[in-house]
Design a protein around this motif. Structure first.
Motif, PDB file in Angstrom:
ATOM      1  N   VAL A 168      14.869   8.207   1.209  1.00  8.98           N
ATOM      2  CA  VAL A 168      14.336   7.133   1.629  1.00  8.98           C
ATOM      3  C   VAL A 168      13.462   7.231   2.028  1.00  8.98           C
ATOM      4  N   GLU A 197       8.490  11.698   4.314  1.00  7.54           N
ATOM      5  CA  GLU A 197       7.526  12.853   4.929  1.00  7.54           C
ATOM      6  C   GLU A 197       6.907  11.901   6.283  1.00  7.54           C
ATOM      7  N   GLY A 227       9.176  15.126  -0.058  1.00  2.00           N
ATOM      8  CA  GLY A 227       9.956  14.573  -1.197  1.00  2.00           C
ATOM      9  C   GLY A 227      10.107  15.633  -2.153  1.00  2.00           C
ATOM     10  N   SER A 248      10.301   5.168  -5.164  1.00  2.00           N
ATOM     11  CA  SER A 248       9.347   4.224  -6.210  1.00  2.00           C
ATOM     12  C   SER A 248      10.745   4.617  -8.229  1.00  2.00           C
ATOM     13  N   LEU A 270      14.581   0.743  -6.684  1.00  2.00           N
ATOM     14  CA  LEU A 270      13.268   1.525  -6.796  1.00  2.00           C
ATOM     15  C   LEU A 270      12.506  -0.114  -7.088  1.00  2.00           C
ATOM     16  N   GLU A 400       3.462  -2.311  -9.636  1.00  3.33           N
ATOM     17  CA  GLU A 400       3.650  -2.582  -8.109  1.00  3.33           C
ATOM     18  C   GLU A 400       2.645  -2.374  -7.285  1.00  3.33           C
TER      19      GLU A 400
HETATM   20  P1  NAP Z   1       8.753   7.697  -3.268  1.00  3.59           P
HETATM   21  O1  NAP Z   1       6.982   7.946  -3.434  1.00  3.59           O
HETATM   22  O2  NAP Z   1       9.578   7.060  -4.528  1.00  3.59           O
HETATM   23  O3  NAP Z   1       9.531   8.639  -1.637  1.00  3.59           O
HETATM   24  C1  NAP Z   1      10.619   7.755  -1.777  1.00  3.59           C
HETATM   25  C2  NAP Z   1      11.360   9.324  -1.487  1.00  3.59           C
HETATM   26  O4  NAP Z   1      11.444   9.998  -2.176  1.00  3.59           O
HETATM   27  C3  NAP Z   1      10.093   9.964  -0.478  1.00  3.59           C
HETATM   28  O5  NAP Z   1      11.597  10.736   0.855  1.00  3.59           O
HETATM   29  C4  NAP Z   1       9.870  10.997  -0.772  1.00  3.59           C
HETATM   30  O6  NAP Z   1       9.567  11.878  -0.229  1.00  3.59           O
HETATM   31  C5  NAP Z   1      11.164  11.441  -1.811  1.00  3.59           C
HETATM   32  N1  NAP Z   1      10.389  11.416  -3.305  1.00  3.59           N
HETATM   33  C6  NAP Z   1       9.814  12.287  -3.519  1.00  3.59           C
HETATM   34  N2  NAP Z   1       8.753  13.404  -4.623  1.00  3.59           N
HETATM   35  C7  NAP Z   1      10.242  13.321  -4.725  1.00  3.59           C
HETATM   36  C8  NAP Z   1      11.053  14.741  -5.736  1.00  3.59           C
HETATM   37  N3  NAP Z   1      10.463  14.591  -7.014  1.00  3.59           N
HETATM   38  N4  NAP Z   1      11.952  14.270  -5.161  1.00  3.59           N
HETATM   39  C9  NAP Z   1      13.256  14.119  -4.160  1.00  3.59           C
HETATM   40  N5  NAP Z   1      12.754  13.068  -3.566  1.00  3.59           N
HETATM   41  C10 NAP Z   1      11.806  12.678  -3.692  1.00  3.59           C
HETATM   42  O7  NAP Z   1       8.201   5.942  -2.226  1.00  3.59           O
HETATM   43  P2  NAP Z   1       7.704   5.660  -1.629  1.00  3.59           P
HETATM   44  O8  NAP Z   1       6.044   5.424  -1.678  1.00  3.59           O
HETATM   45  O9  NAP Z   1       8.044   6.654  -0.676  1.00  3.59           O
HETATM   46  O10 NAP Z   1       7.808   4.148  -1.266  1.00  3.59           O
HETATM   47  C11 NAP Z   1       7.326   2.791  -2.159  1.00  3.59           C
HETATM   48  C12 NAP Z   1       8.408   2.957  -2.758  1.00  3.59           C
HETATM   49  O11 NAP Z   1       9.490   2.301  -2.359  1.00  3.59           O
HETATM   50  C13 NAP Z   1       8.206   1.440  -3.957  1.00  3.59           C
HETATM   51  O12 NAP Z   1       7.985   1.569  -5.390  1.00  3.59           O
HETATM   52  C14 NAP Z   1       9.064   0.155  -3.220  1.00  3.59           C
HETATM   53  O13 NAP Z   1       9.555  -0.464  -4.348  1.00  3.59           O
HETATM   54  C15 NAP Z   1      10.085   1.557  -3.267  1.00  3.59           C
HETATM   55  N6  NAP Z   1      11.313   0.907  -2.050  1.00  3.59           N
HETATM   56  C16 NAP Z   1      12.284   0.190  -2.246  1.00  3.59           C
HETATM   57  C17 NAP Z   1      13.490  -0.491  -1.993  1.00  3.59           C
HETATM   58  C18 NAP Z   1      14.539  -1.108  -3.011  1.00  3.59           C
HETATM   59  O14 NAP Z   1      15.400  -1.662  -2.219  1.00  3.59           O
HETATM   60  N7  NAP Z   1      14.241  -0.837  -4.259  1.00  3.59           N
HETATM   61  C19 NAP Z   1      13.267  -1.141  -1.175  1.00  3.59           C
HETATM   62  C20 NAP Z   1      11.817   0.006  -0.156  1.00  3.59           C
HETATM   63  C21 NAP Z   1      10.961   0.583  -0.792  1.00  3.59           C
HETATM   64  P3  NAP Z   1       7.696  11.913   0.521  1.00  3.59           P
HETATM   65  O15 NAP Z   1       7.653  10.834   1.893  1.00  3.59           O
HETATM   66  O16 NAP Z   1       7.367  13.406   0.711  1.00  3.59           O
HETATM   67  O17 NAP Z   1       6.914  11.251  -0.243  1.00  3.59           O
END
Ligand code: NAP
Ligand code: MG
Length: 513
Positions: A168, A197, A227, A248, A270, A400
């Protein structure tokens, strides 16, 4: 912050929690990471370190998967009656409810959302998600199916999918995890939660509560971690049956490729670039403040934020002026200060990303109607920003931003297909918002928009019973509601030949004419 400002007091229990260890919950033990690695956890309103959290490595993920696997395959969890699971989920909701102020404060200090927002969006919605999903325990079942071959009894069984890896983001830390754990547990799955994190603290506190209310060991494991390391290990692990991911689109795409290695199930919530349409007959007294809140609340760090505004050209100037006025009055400041409506962005990285998009938008010819810069030099604050005159092909309009940045454009067409096409001109398809007093127009737009949700004359309306998710590059599957629980089941088909007579292989002998 002016010395006179009234602030929400930090409860002593929060100070004690922050000063304690923030380890990994694996099975029935709290443990530091095998590598000993920790991460400094920062308050984005001050830039100061408030705690340290253990960062799980590949070995820790493996241990957690074994614990979750054992609890699912052999432990008491899989043998419990639905009513027993329901009682535990409800007890967790009660435990959270008994600590609303504490949990809200931890999310505020870790993530930067104003205290009332943390209370509602993160904590209250978590409680509601648990209570709602507790009601689904034992209520999802298969069906008997009529088949063509005579003397056969056929039916489907809904079985919990197994071990779930929940990954998440940081934008509503407690709730982001709970909305995955709640339906997974209701379905009878076991879970490994990996919070973002940078915002692991309420997940650790949640783990303590899960232990306290008496969930059997291994049913929920909590692993803060990077992540690319812990998240990646969860997705690769053959002992994990399903990944439920929110984050993302770029990371989601990477997870799909990785999950292909084991063909584990995967749900993806996403990103978005959601359009807001304001028709000339709309109630502007309501549409203007709601549109402003939709992009400025939580500093725009809401997946379903309405980030592209399309207002009819006859009302465009009035709408933009109204939103600018709202933005100038929207109180930005310390999320601990009473009356503050918008706190900082979650991190320095996110602040630089948002200001980077604004600057790039300017370089690409767009104009800043209001805001456009950082606020102060302490913490990671960005002004509520409205941009106009942006070409539709620039990154400001297409990507975004996940910050308090609205891009507004006038719409000249009165043809609903053309209006919807402007909104649909996006890789994303999460949500859309339509403001009109003509319900025929509202419902027609709802059909024409290629998004997972359409809201007419209202805001995000996150409701535990209302499915939510994305079309196009905004995701796979739905969370919330019945769809959200069903995502944690696998369907099995059973067919019984009731007599030793005609079998499938003889069916070709039947004359269908
Ligand atoms: P993110 O960078 O994609 O990270 C989301 C989660 O994935 C974090 O726990 C991250 O860990 C982990 N992660 C990163 N790389 C990974 C990998 N290679 N393998 C497995 N997990 C991995 O997104 P964010 O910056 O935290 O959050 C913002 C995004 O979330 C935006 O795009 C937003 O639109 C989206 N979002 C969508 C919804 C929905 O319901 N559609 C709701 C809320 C947010 P780390 O923390 O270490 O990076
Ligand atoms: Mg990230």
């Amino acid at each position: 912050m002016p010395a006179s400002a009234e602030t929400y007091a930090i409860p002593p229990s929060v100070d004690a929690f922050l000063a304690g260890d923030h380890n990994l919950l694996i099975g029935d033990r709290w443990t530091p990471a095998t590598s000993g690695e920790t991460l400094d956890i920062v308050n984005p309103a001050t830039g100061k370190v408030i705690a340290k959290a253990a960062m799980a490595g590949v070995e820790d993920v493996d241990a957690a998967v074994r614990a979750a696997r054992h609890a699912f395959d052999h432990g008491p969890w899989s043998k419990m009656m639905p009513a027993q699971r329901r009682a535990l989920i409800l007890a967790l909701a009660d435990e959270i409810e008994a600590h609303i102020e504490e949990l809200a404060m931890i999310d505020t200090l870790n993530m930067g959302m104003p205290v009332p927002d943390a209370r509602y969006f993160s904590v209250m919605l978590s409680i509601e998600s648990l209570r709602y999903n507790a009601g689904w325990c034992g209520k999802i079942s298969g069906e008997t199916v009529t088949v063509g071959v005579p003397d056969h009894h056929a039916y489907t069984i809904k079985e919990p999918i197994g071990v779930v890896g929940a990954i998440v983001p940081w934008n509503t830390p407690l709730m982001a995890g709970v909305i995955k754990i709640a339906p997974a547990l209701a379905a009878g799955c076991t879970v490994i939660l990996k919070p973002a994190e940078i915002t692991p603290l309420t997940a650790v506190r949640l783990g303590q509560m899960i232990e306290k209310v008496g969930f059997p060991p291994g049913v929920v494991n909590i692993l803060a971690g990077h992540g690319g390391i812990a998240g990646q290990a969860l997705v690769e692990h053959p002992g994990v049956d399903k990944i439920s991911f929110t984050g993302s689109t770029a990371v989601g795409q990477h997870l799909v490729r990785t999950a292909a290695g084991t063909m584990k199930r995967i749900s993806l919530e996403l990103g978005g670039k959601s359009p807001v349409f304001i028709f000339p007959d709309a109630d502007l007294e309501l549409a203007i403040p709601m549109t402003a809140m939709l992009i400025f609340k939580n500093s725009g760090q809401i997946c379903a934020a309405g980030s592209r505004l399309f207002a009819h050209h006859t009302i465009f100037d009035k709408v933009v002026a109204g939103i600018e006025d709202f933005a100038r009055r929207f109180k930005v400041g310390s999320p601990l200060e009473m009356g503050v409506e918008m706190g900082p962005l979650v991190s320095e990285k996110q602040m630089n990303r948002v200001t980077g998009y604004i600057d790039k938008g300017r370089a690409d010819g767009a104009e800043v109607a209001c805001g456009g810069g950082r606020v102060g030099s302490e913490g990671f604050f960005v002004e509520p920003t409205v941009m106009v005159n942006a070409r539709p092909d620039i990154s400001l309009v297409r990507e975004e931003i996940f910050g308090p940045v609205l891009v507004a454009a006038p719409v000249t067409s009165n043809d609903l297909d053309q209006v919807a096409a402007i909104g649909n001109d996006s890789d994303y398809g999460l949500s859309a918002y339509v403001w009109t007093n003509n319900m025929s127009v509202g419902h027609q737009m709802a059909r024409k928009l290629k998004t997972g949700s359409v809201r007419i004359n209202g805001g995000v309306n996150l409701d535990a019973n209302l499915p939510f998710g994305g079309a196009k590059m905004s995701g796979w599957g739905r969370e919330y509601g019945r769809d959200g629980v069903e995502a944690f089941f696998e369907s099995k088909t059973v067919s019984v030949a009731l007599t030793a007579g005609l079998g499938q292989s003889d069916a070709s002998a039947i004359d269908l004419k």
